[in-house]
Design a protein around this motif. Structure first.
Motif, PDB file in Angstrom:
ATOM      1  N   LEU A  17      31.882 -19.274  13.378  1.00  0.00           N
ATOM      2  CA  LEU A  17      32.261 -18.978  14.601  1.00  0.00           C
ATOM      3  C   LEU A  17      33.665 -20.386  15.071  1.00  0.00           C
ATOM      4  O   LEU A  17      33.243 -21.440  14.624  1.00  0.00           O
ATOM      5  CB  LEU A  17      31.345 -19.251  15.930  1.00  0.00           C
ATOM      6  N   ARG A  85      27.827 -33.455  25.834  1.00  0.00           N
ATOM      7  CA  ARG A  85      28.950 -32.697  25.221  1.00  0.00           C
ATOM      8  C   ARG A  85      29.304 -31.547  26.377  1.00  0.00           C
ATOM      9  O   ARG A  85      28.742 -30.357  25.962  1.00  0.00           O
ATOM     10  CB  ARG A  85      28.273 -32.248  23.900  1.00  0.00           C
ATOM     11  N   LEU A  88      30.135 -27.789  25.074  1.00  0.00           N
ATOM     12  CA  LEU A  88      29.183 -26.943  24.124  1.00  0.00           C
ATOM     13  C   LEU A  88      28.608 -25.906  24.675  1.00  0.00           C
ATOM     14  O   LEU A  88      27.978 -24.879  24.150  1.00  0.00           O
ATOM     15  CB  LEU A  88      28.052 -27.621  23.557  1.00  0.00           C
ATOM     16  N   ASN A 141      17.663 -27.153  14.169  1.00  0.00           N
ATOM     17  CA  ASN A 141      19.079 -27.361  14.555  1.00  0.00           C
ATOM     18  C   ASN A 141      19.649 -25.881  14.397  1.00  0.00           C
ATOM     19  O   ASN A 141      19.544 -25.170  13.265  1.00  0.00           O
ATOM     20  CB  ASN A 141      19.851 -28.323  13.582  1.00  0.00           C
ATOM     21  N   GLN A 172      21.672 -24.105  20.962  1.00  0.00           N
ATOM     22  CA  GLN A 172      20.308 -24.705  20.220  1.00  0.00           C
ATOM     23  C   GLN A 172      19.313 -24.652  21.179  1.00  0.00           C
ATOM     24  O   GLN A 172      17.970 -24.391  20.944  1.00  0.00           O
ATOM     25  CB  GLN A 172      20.834 -26.020  19.706  1.00  0.00           C
ATOM     26  N   LYS A 226      34.415 -34.697  14.734  1.00  0.00           N
ATOM     27  CA  LYS A 226      34.247 -33.907  13.726  1.00  0.00           C
ATOM     28  C   LYS A 226      35.384 -34.340  12.422  1.00  0.00           C
ATOM     29  O   LYS A 226      36.263 -34.878  12.937  1.00  0.00           O
ATOM     30  CB  LYS A 226      34.730 -32.406  13.987  1.00  0.00           C
TER      31      LYS A 226
HETATM   32  O1  LIG Z   1      34.802 -25.459  21.371  1.00  0.00           O
HETATM   33  C1  LIG Z   1      33.933 -24.970  20.615  1.00  0.00           C
HETATM   34  C2  LIG Z   1      32.709 -25.617  20.516  1.00  0.00           C
HETATM   35  C3  LIG Z   1      31.776 -25.272  19.586  1.00  0.00           C
HETATM   36  N1  LIG Z   1      32.244 -24.075  18.560  1.00  0.00           N
HETATM   37  C4  LIG Z   1      31.533 -23.462  17.448  1.00  0.00           C
HETATM   38  O2  LIG Z   1      30.034 -23.660  17.918  1.00  0.00           O
HETATM   39  C5  LIG Z   1      29.412 -24.565  16.864  1.00  0.00           C
HETATM   40  C6  LIG Z   1      28.500 -25.506  17.354  1.00  0.00           C
HETATM   41  O3  LIG Z   1      29.490 -26.440  18.048  1.00  0.00           O
HETATM   42  P1  LIG Z   1      29.293 -27.985  17.309  1.00  0.00           P
HETATM   43  O4  LIG Z   1      30.356 -28.818  17.871  1.00  0.00           O
HETATM   44  O5  LIG Z   1      29.419 -27.681  15.842  1.00  0.00           O
HETATM   45  O6  LIG Z   1      28.036 -28.639  17.790  1.00  0.00           O
HETATM   46  P2  LIG Z   1      27.113 -29.848  17.051  1.00  0.00           P
HETATM   47  O7  LIG Z   1      27.824 -31.076  17.202  1.00  0.00           O
HETATM   48  O8  LIG Z   1      26.684 -29.330  15.685  1.00  0.00           O
HETATM   49  O9  LIG Z   1      25.710 -29.980  17.980  1.00  0.00           O
HETATM   50  C7  LIG Z   1      24.518 -29.161  18.144  1.00  0.00           C
HETATM   51  O10 LIG Z   1      24.230 -28.486  19.466  1.00  0.00           O
HETATM   52  C8  LIG Z   1      25.125 -27.261  19.567  1.00  0.00           C
HETATM   53  C9  LIG Z   1      24.991 -26.824  20.905  1.00  0.00           C
HETATM   54  O11 LIG Z   1      23.430 -26.314  21.023  1.00  0.00           O
HETATM   55  C10 LIG Z   1      24.600 -26.346  18.530  1.00  0.00           C
HETATM   56  O12 LIG Z   1      25.513 -25.238  18.458  1.00  0.00           O
HETATM   57  C11 LIG Z   1      25.039 -27.063  17.201  1.00  0.00           C
HETATM   58  O13 LIG Z   1      24.382 -26.087  16.143  1.00  0.00           O
HETATM   59  C12 LIG Z   1      23.892 -28.215  17.218  1.00  0.00           C
HETATM   60  O14 LIG Z   1      24.290 -28.801  15.849  1.00  0.00           O
HETATM   61  C13 LIG Z   1      30.738 -25.019  16.127  1.00  0.00           C
HETATM   62  O15 LIG Z   1      30.437 -25.585  14.834  1.00  0.00           O
HETATM   63  C14 LIG Z   1      31.666 -24.017  16.026  1.00  0.00           C
HETATM   64  O16 LIG Z   1      31.468 -22.980  15.304  1.00  0.00           O
HETATM   65  C15 LIG Z   1      33.621 -23.495  18.686  1.00  0.00           C
HETATM   66  O17 LIG Z   1      33.996 -22.476  17.892  1.00  0.00           O
HETATM   67  N2  LIG Z   1      34.400 -24.075  19.707  1.00  0.00           N
END
Ligand SMILES: O=c1ccn([C@@H]2O[C@H](COP(=O)(O)OP(=O)(O)O[C@H]3O[C@H](CO)[C@@H](O)[C@H](O)[C@H]3O)[C@@H](O)[C@H]2O)c(=O)[nH]1
Ligand SMILES: [Mn+2]
Length: 444
Positions: A17, A85, A88, A141, A172, A226
């Protein structure tokens, strides 16, 4: 697991995504990482309307489908504040993956994951399989999970989200509440940690990382920043190990960056000054171009890696990225055994006006020598509507330099796969070199 299971490559897929161009950069690197490990399953990229058309084009080149979905947002600022965050809430959009019902089984991968070894065996698992969250191992996760698309499940999840919300404001928390028996019901639904290794684990439990790190299949860069948030690259200094970040960057520089254009609102670092150099300023080696063979480039020549601007007969890297050299498995011996060109003793990789001189990048260039051309780019004409982000492509200059800053012995160590990730070859050392070079470039 049933080893006789009929493998239906056509109806199984990876899913990721990206709701904006920034996460789409992550999705592009992820896509190339899947190709590099020769996954047999295609990738579906779910996007929202925020993603630029140029970026959609790039995504469609590396995936079997780019599927636009509506934004879903938890709007749950209170719980998200606990996570610190606020962005999210949008991860509820992930739930759309259950609507991909033309696929029988899928594995969702966050856009901030990187596949470093083939892990197609994940498709042998059942819904709902995921790995423990390192912060609270009784929860999973949600960055990597196995699921079966189903409109029924999708409807139930959305209803659950409306009724119960999410305890962390993101997907999550929601998914953990919905699949609440994950931790207890069936051990086979608990994926080994190697399928979703959060980068922080390698320093919070170093001995385990030392013991099992070579088995890691998928790395997950949870939290922020990231890897693509390069302006904050200094945040990747120790204790976060640089090897996985460096691998992410290798793929980014070789396979993603050259194809980006300015109408993609990619969050490339604002610290870097992009020089304006016309392609005519670049020296391009003549001769055979079917294989990218760095050994054939004489010491004073320049090899220009510029697939976007130069389509005619310049070599392109294949989408096969060599495995990261930190993987010590015997099965990769053929990769590490291949002879390095002897005269490549010093590699100066300059991109965006930055000159990097490091044994790590000697590794990058050496890897070029193993690449063969498999994909032909679209003709330049097709892309005229897209203004290149960089007027000058990344340029790799190979020199038999007398002075290798790290000395011949450390270079040899590097070339033989003995890499001192925590010391000499650490990512922060490279960052320091970048800074030093930037500073010296600034001086008149
Ligand atoms: O503005 C955004 C934010 C997120 N994403 C998608 O959603 C995923 C999850 O967001 P991310 O920033 O990767 O979250 P994490 O830092 O990995 O944090 C944790 O918390 C998130 C919210 O619960 C979960 O989605 C994650 O899997 C979990 O690892 C991303 O990888 C993207 O695929 C987007 O496309 N746009
Ligand atoms: Mn993530």
């Amino acid at each position: 697991m049933n080893s006789l299971r009929r493998i239906d490559y056509m109806t199984e897929a990876w899913v990721t995504l990206a709701t904006n161009d920034s996460y789409a950069v992550g999705a592009l690197v992820l896509a190339h990482s899947l190709k590099s490990v020769n996954s047999t399953r295609p990738l579906v990229v779910m996007i929202t309307d925020q993603v630029s058309s140029a970026m959609r084009n790039r995504l469609s080149e590396v995936s079997c489908r780019v599927q636009e979905v509506n934004v879903m947002d938890s709007q749950d600022s209170a719980h998200l504040a606990l996570l610190a965050r606020p962005e999210l809430g949008i991860t509820f959009t992930k739930l759309h993956c259950w609507t991909l019902t033309e696929f029988s089984k899928c594995v969702f991968l966050d856009a901030d994951t990187l596949v470093i070894q083939n892990c197609d065996e994940l498709f042998d698992r059942e819904e709902f399989s995921a790995a423990a969250d390192a912060g609270w191992p009784d929860c999973f996760n949600s960055g990597v999970f196995v699921f079966r698309p189903s409109m029924e499940t999708y409807g139930k999840l959305v209803a659950f989200a409306v009724a119960e919300g999410s305890f962390d404001g993101g997907d999550q928390g929601l998914l953990n509440s919905y699949f609440s028996d994950w931790a207890t019901k069936d051990i086979s639904r608990r994926l080994p940690f190697i399928y979703n290794m959060t980068a922080s684990a390698s320093y919070s439990y170093r001995p385990a990382y030392k013991q099992f790190g070579k088995n890691v299949r998928i790395v997950h860069f949870i939290g922020s920043p990231k890897p693509w948030q390069a302006s904050e690259a200094s945040a990747f200094q120790n204790p976060v190990p640089g090897d996985h970040i460096a691998h992410w960057w290798r793929i980014f520089i070789c396979y993603v960056l050259p194809y980006l254009s300015s109408d993609m609102s990619a969050t490339l670092t604002p610290d870097l000054e992009i020089p304006s150099v016309s392609t005519s300023d670049l020296e391009i080696p003549s001769g055979s171009t079917s294989d990218l063979d760095i050994a054939s480039i004489s010491t004073s020549n320049h090899y220009s890696f510029a697939p976007v601007q130069l389509s005619s007969d310049l070599p392109l890297p294949s989408t096969t990225v060599p495995r990261p050299s930190f993987i010590e498995s015997d099965s990769f011996a053929s990769d590490t055994d291949s002879a390095q060109p002897e005269h490549v003793s010093h590699v100066n990789l300059s991109f965006f006006g930055i000159s990097l001189v490091s044994p790590r990048l000697t590794g990058v260039a050496a890897q070029f020598s193993q690449l063969t051309v498999k994909e032909v780019p679209e003709p330049v004409a097709d892309k005229q509507d897209e203004k290149p982000l960089v007027s000058s492509p990344p340029e790799v200059t190979v020199e038999a330099a007398a002075a290798v800053d790290s000395g011949p012995s450390s270079r040899e160590a590097w070339e033989h796969g003995f890499i001192d990730y925590t010391g000499r070859d650490s990512f922060d050392n490279i960052m320091q070199k970048i800074k030093k070079t930037l500073e010296s470039n600034k001086k008149p």
